[in-house]
Design a protein around this motif. Structure first.
Motif, short mmCIF file in Angstrom:
data_model
loop_
_atom_site.label_atom_id
_atom_site.label_comp_id
_atom_site.label_asym_id
_atom_site.label_seq_id
_atom_site.Cartn_x
_atom_site.Cartn_y
_atom_site.Cartn_z
N MET A 1 33.93 -34.73 78.15
CA MET A 1 33.65 -33.64 79.08
C MET A 1 32.26 -33.04 78.90
SD MET A 1 36.07 -33.39 81.12
CE MET A 1 37.22 -34.72 81.16
N SER A 2 31.48 -33.58 77.96
CA SER A 2 30.11 -33.10 77.80
C SER A 2 29.21 -34.25 77.38
CB SER A 2 30.04 -31.96 76.78
OG SER A 2 30.46 -32.40 75.51
N ALA A 3 27.94 -34.10 77.72
CA ALA A 3 26.95 -35.13 77.40
C ALA A 3 25.58 -34.49 77.41
CB ALA A 3 27.02 -36.26 78.42
N THR A 4 24.61 -35.24 76.90
CA THR A 4 23.21 -34.83 76.95
C THR A 4 22.44 -35.92 77.69
OG1 THR A 4 23.42 -33.67 74.85
CG2 THR A 4 21.20 -34.18 75.58
N ALA A 5 21.67 -35.51 78.69
CA ALA A 5 20.88 -36.45 79.48
C ALA A 5 19.41 -36.27 79.16
CB ALA A 5 21.13 -36.23 80.97
N THR A 6 18.69 -37.38 79.14
CA THR A 6 17.25 -37.37 78.90
C THR A 6 16.60 -38.31 79.91
OG1 THR A 6 17.65 -37.10 76.53
CG2 THR A 6 15.44 -37.78 77.18
N LEU A 7 15.56 -37.83 80.58
CA LEU A 7 14.83 -38.68 81.51
C LEU A 7 13.82 -39.52 80.75
CD1 LEU A 7 14.25 -36.10 84.37
CD2 LEU A 7 15.83 -38.03 84.38
N ASN A 8 13.77 -40.80 81.09
CA ASN A 8 12.86 -41.74 80.43
C ASN A 8 11.65 -42.01 81.31
OD1 ASN A 8 14.82 -42.06 78.32
ND2 ASN A 8 15.92 -43.47 79.66
N GLY A 9 10.55 -42.41 80.71
CA GLY A 9 9.32 -42.68 81.42
C GLY A 9 9.43 -43.80 82.44
N ASP A 10 10.39 -44.70 82.30
CA ASP A 10 10.54 -45.81 83.25
C ASP A 10 11.41 -45.46 84.45
OD1 ASP A 10 13.03 -45.72 82.04
OD2 ASP A 10 13.05 -47.84 81.46
N GLY A 11 11.79 -44.17 84.58
CA GLY A 11 12.59 -43.74 85.72
C GLY A 11 14.08 -43.81 85.48
#
Length: 183
Positions: A153-163
């Motif tokens: 029910m929870s997560a951590t998202a990170t945007l990467n340089g490759d989109g």
């Protein structure tokens, strides 16, 4: 008694028709008599008053510099890994864009998140999730489809340089998502 009703119904219908049509009624509703047409007299432009002149001094102060004529940075899709504000996560994210029916799906718009486990019989659906500016996802409003419940029910998202977007779920499951809107 049945004869009285049979006679009364047509009489009542005829009386209603006469009243509704405005026959013999000089005080017709809204002042419109039966057979009157609507007033279609349209004034010519000499009867319409002129608009007041626009005075820039009446704006209430300086409006400031609104930018150059060449535009500015609109964000676009060129740098999908840009700053980590909640809106930079916007998109329709899949683990496998070539098989979206069987892929985990995160739909992110602003601070709202919807999660679909997959489109198959085991595809749980959570439609009341949120994401903050740091990429912390919290799912809610989940409906279980199938026999196995999605429990992360929870997560951590990170945007990467490759989109792409990396997501680490509370269970430790790590996934890389691709934004369908970027392709």
């Amino acid at each position: 008694m049945h004869r009285t009703i049979r006679f009364a119904l047509p009489v009542a219908a005829a009386a209603s028709a006469l009243l509704l049509s405005g026959c013999a009624n000089e005080d017709a509703p809204f002042g419109i008599e039966a057979g009157d047409a609507f007033d279609t007299d349209i004034p010519d432009d000499t009867e319409i008053p002129d608009m007041p002149e626009f005075d820039e001094d009446d704006l209430g102060g300086d409006t400031g510099d609104l930018g150059s004529d060449t535009g500015g940075d609109t964000g676009g899709t060129g740098d999908l890994g840009g700053d980590t504000t909640a809106t930079s996560f916007d998109g329709d994210w899949y683990v496998d864009l070539t098989d979206t029916d069987n892929s985990h799906n995160l739909y992110i718009g602003g601070t709202t998140v919807m999660f679909i486990e997959d489109m198959g019989s085991e595809g749980d659906y959570c439609n009341q999730g949120t994401i903050d500016s740091a990429g912390n996802i919290t799912l809610g409003g989940c409906t279980v489809y199938g026999s196995v419940e999605w429990t992360d029910m929870s997560a951590t998202a990170t945007l990467n340089g490759d989109g792409t977007m990396s997501v680490t779920w509370a269970s430790g499951l790590q996934e890389t998502y691709q934004n369908q809107y970027a392709y």
